[in-house]
Scaffold this motif. Structure first.
Motif, PDB file in Angstrom:
ATOM      1  N   THR A   1       0.840  -1.201   0.000  1.00 55.72           N
ATOM      2  CA  THR A   1       0.000   0.000   0.000  1.00 55.72           C
ATOM      3  C   THR A   1       0.880   1.258   0.000  1.00 55.72           C
ATOM      4  O   THR A   1       1.806   1.369   0.813  1.00 55.72           O
ATOM      5  N   LEU A   2       0.565   2.182  -0.905  1.00 53.52           N
ATOM      6  CA  LEU A   2       1.255   3.470  -0.987  1.00 53.52           C
ATOM      7  C   LEU A   2       0.274   4.559  -0.594  1.00 53.52           C
ATOM      8  O   LEU A   2      -0.829   4.653  -1.141  1.00 53.52           O
ATOM      9  N   THR A   3       0.700   5.411   0.358  1.00 52.71           N
ATOM     10  CA  THR A   3      -0.113   6.548   0.795  1.00 52.71           C
ATOM     11  C   THR A   3       0.742   7.813   0.716  1.00 52.71           C
ATOM     12  O   THR A   3       1.867   7.842   1.241  1.00 52.71           O
ATOM     13  N   ILE A   4       0.220   8.847   0.062  1.00 56.28           N
ATOM     14  CA  ILE A   4       0.908  10.136  -0.008  1.00 56.28           C
ATOM     15  C   ILE A   4       0.200  11.093   0.947  1.00 56.28           C
ATOM     16  O   ILE A   4      -1.001  11.340   0.832  1.00 56.28           O
ATOM     17  N   LEU A   5       0.968  11.581   1.910  1.00 58.14           N
ATOM     18  CA  LEU A   5       0.437  12.509   2.904  1.00 58.14           C
ATOM     19  C   LEU A   5       0.900  13.915   2.552  1.00 58.14           C
ATOM     20  O   LEU A   5       2.096  14.164   2.320  1.00 58.14           O
ATOM     21  N   ARG A   6      -0.044  14.836   2.547  1.00 64.23           N
ATOM     22  CA  ARG A   6       0.276  16.243   2.276  1.00 64.23           C
ATOM     23  C   ARG A   6      -0.350  17.073   3.388  1.00 64.23           C
ATOM     24  O   ARG A   6      -1.560  17.055   3.580  1.00 64.23           O
ATOM     25  N   LYS A   7       0.535  17.744   4.135  1.00 66.18           N
ATOM     26  CA  LYS A   7       0.104  18.517   5.299  1.00 66.18           C
ATOM     27  C   LYS A   7      -0.671  17.628   6.270  1.00 66.18           C
ATOM     28  O   LYS A   7      -1.743  17.975   6.773  1.00 66.18           O
ATOM     29  N   ASN A   8      -0.109  16.432   6.494  1.00 64.92           N
ATOM     30  CA  ASN A   8      -0.656  15.436   7.441  1.00 64.92           C
ATOM     31  C   ASN A   8      -2.049  14.920   7.068  1.00 64.92           C
ATOM     32  O   ASN A   8      -2.764  14.355   7.902  1.00 64.92           O
ATOM     33  N   LYS A   9      -2.413  15.120   5.792  1.00 66.69           N
ATOM     34  CA  LYS A   9      -3.671  14.577   5.305  1.00 66.69           C
ATOM     35  C   LYS A   9      -3.402  13.674   4.105  1.00 66.69           C
ATOM     36  O   LYS A   9      -2.448  13.895   3.355  1.00 66.69           O
ATOM     37  N   ILE A  10      -4.270  12.668   3.958  1.00 71.47           N
ATOM     38  CA  ILE A  10      -4.098  11.740   2.840  1.00 71.47           C
ATOM     39  C   ILE A  10      -4.451  12.447   1.531  1.00 71.47           C
ATOM     40  O   ILE A  10      -5.577  12.910   1.338  1.00 71.47           O
ATOM     41  N   ASN A  11      -3.472  12.545   0.651  1.00 71.11           N
ATOM     42  CA  ASN A  11      -3.677  13.161  -0.652  1.00 71.11           C
ATOM     43  C   ASN A  11      -3.924  12.118  -1.738  1.00 71.11           C
ATOM     44  O   ASN A  11      -4.664  12.371  -2.689  1.00 71.11           O
ATOM     45  N   PHE A  12      -3.302  10.937  -1.543  1.00 71.75           N
ATOM     46  CA  PHE A  12      -3.423   9.890  -2.573  1.00 71.75           C
ATOM     47  C   PHE A  12      -3.145   8.541  -1.913  1.00 71.75           C
ATOM     48  O   PHE A  12      -2.293   8.431  -1.018  1.00 71.75           O
TER      49      PHE A  12
ATOM     50  N   GLU B   1       7.548  18.762  -2.744  1.00 74.17           N
ATOM     51  CA  GLU B   1       8.778  18.533  -1.957  1.00 74.17           C
ATOM     52  C   GLU B   1       8.477  18.034  -0.552  1.00 74.17           C
ATOM     53  O   GLU B   1       9.189  17.186  -0.013  1.00 74.17           O
ATOM     54  N   ASN B   2       7.423  18.534   0.053  1.00 68.28           N
ATOM     55  CA  ASN B   2       7.137  18.153   1.449  1.00 68.28           C
ATOM     56  C   ASN B   2       6.157  16.963   1.579  1.00 68.28           C
ATOM     57  O   ASN B   2       5.730  16.639   2.679  1.00 68.28           O
ATOM     58  N   ASP B   3       5.824  16.387   0.447  1.00 68.57           N
ATOM     59  CA  ASP B   3       4.961  15.198   0.514  1.00 68.57           C
ATOM     60  C   ASP B   3       5.684  14.056   1.211  1.00 68.57           C
ATOM     61  O   ASP B   3       6.900  13.860   1.048  1.00 68.57           O
ATOM     62  N   ILE B   4       4.906  13.300   2.007  1.00 66.97           N
ATOM     63  CA  ILE B   4       5.451  12.105   2.680  1.00 66.97           C
ATOM     64  C   ILE B   4       4.873  10.869   1.990  1.00 66.97           C
ATOM     65  O   ILE B   4       3.655  10.722   1.882  1.00 66.97           O
TER      66      ILE B   4
END
Length: 392
Positions: free
Chosen positions: A340-351, A374-377
């Motif tokens: 599973t891949l999760t992209i977090l942007r500003k501590n929220k799930i973006n994708f 750049e700041n995506d986790i």
């Protein structure tokens, strides 16, 4: 003197009634009071109208009989099918009435038997009941007091008994035993014998039991199958329970999930397979025979199969490559393992996206509109291991 003559006359008539099983002569009338099934029954009157009809009540119902001329008397012949049926018949004609007791024929021609239930539980309190009915050749049950002999065979022991008919039957209860097996039985009366009768004693309900889990390794690889087994299920008398007894295995995970698998016993043992989890976990397992018996509680732990893995982020091609994923022997993890891949942007799930592994790799091809900032986790999860990183 006259009184003594009357007493003698009454005594003579009583003796005549007792000694005759066919008829009682009242004046010139011949009126039977007893008979045997199969014998001819004729009522003869010399002082009634030759056209009077006789009202007859029998086990078959009510009917009127036409008179027959017998020399200078009026006669009524009881139909053969009524004369062959044991019991009491009543008659009335021109204000007179009487009864005739028809007794069964003397010798039994066959014996009817009813035995059941044919399956009972081991232990105490249960039983099979025998009902035996010796019959004459007209299908009449024989008289009360007729002797019926029984022979019972169980565990290489034969027991004999003698029963007496009462109210047209002879009966006896045959109690169950503590050990499972089979009761064989026969009944006879004089020279007539029944067929072989049987009742199967099945094991009683199971007592509490033990369970165990057998596995090749203790890693949470989502691939291997662990085997759950019970001890030999027995009732409280030591009998192995019947094949096909259903056992439910109940599993509680540390994350609060409830799992269940069911198996049937063979030779007293129930065995079920359960797949290893994909994530490290602790299972608490018990088994039940629903509403009857329970097992002990066992606790099983599964270790992580991975320690680390590589993740490559490629912003230009908008893809993420995970792998190689290697198991505890550095072998490739099973095909189709979920990543599973999760992209977090500003501590929220973006994708969020899932892929299945192929040859130890999982490759995520993201849509063109998905931005890589750049700041995506980027958080990757598989087999209970989570790895988070940013765009290099």
């Amino acid at each position: 003197m006259i009184y003594q003559h009357i007493k003698i006359a009454v005594l003579f008539i009583s003796l005549l009634f007792i000694s005759s099983t066919k008829q009682l002569n009242v004046g010139a009338n011949e009126l039977p009071v007893t008979s045997r099934a199969g014998e001819e029954i004729i009522l003869q009157f010399n002082d009634i109208s030759p056209k009077a009809r006789l009202f007859l009540i029998s086990p078959y119902g009510k009917t009127l009989l036409k008179p027959q001329k017998c020399e200078d008397k009026t006669c009524y012949k009881i139909p053969e099918f009524i004369a062959n049926k044991s019991g009491v018949i009543s008659w009335k004609v021109e204000g007179r009435q009487g009864e005739i007791l028809i007794l069964p024929d003397e010798g039994p021609e066959k014996i009817e038997t009813y035995f059941g239930p044919r399956s009972i539980q081991a232990g105490d309190g249960d039983f099979s009941m025998l009902v035996a009915i010796p019959l004459d050749k007209y299908d009449n049950p024989l008289e009360d007091g007729t002797s019926v002999q029984t022979q019972e065979y169980y565990a290489e022991v034969i027991q004999k008994d003698s029963l007496s008919m009462k109210n047209m039957i002879a009966w006896k209860n045959f109690p169950t035993r503590e050990k499972a097996g089979k009761i064989l039985l026969s009944a006879s009366s004089r020279h007539v014998f029944s067929k072989e009768l049987s009742s199967r004693i099945y094991p009683s309900v199971p007592a509490n039991f033990q369970i165990s889990l057998n596995r090749i390794h203790d890693y949470a690889d989502g691939n291997q199958v662990a085997t759950l087994s019970t001890s030999i299920l027995k009732d409280r008398f030591g009998n192995i329970v019947s094949d096909g007894t259903l056992v439910d295995f109940l599993i509680s995970t540390e994350t609060g999930k409830k799992l269940k698998t069911t198996a049937s016993t063979i030779n007293g043992v129930a065995t079920a397979g359960v797949l290893h989890p994909e994530k490290p976990n602790t299972w608490k397992i018990r088994a039940v025979v629903n509403g009857i018996a329970d097992s002990d509680l066992i606790e099983i732990k599964f270790k992580p199969v991975l320690n680390d893995f590589e993740v490559i982020i490629e912003p230009e091609s908008k893809s993420v490559k995970v792998g190689p994923l290697q198991s505890f022997l550095d072998q490739q993890i099973p095909e189709g393992t979920t990543v599973t891949l999760t992209i977090l942007r500003k501590n929220k799930i973006n994708f969020k996206m899932q892929e299945a592994t192929k040859k130890a790799y999982a490759i995520f091809n993201l849509p063109e509109e998905q931005e890589f900032l750049e700041n995506d986790i980027f958080k990757v999860e598989t087999l209970g291991i989570t790895k988070s990183l940013k765009i290099p």
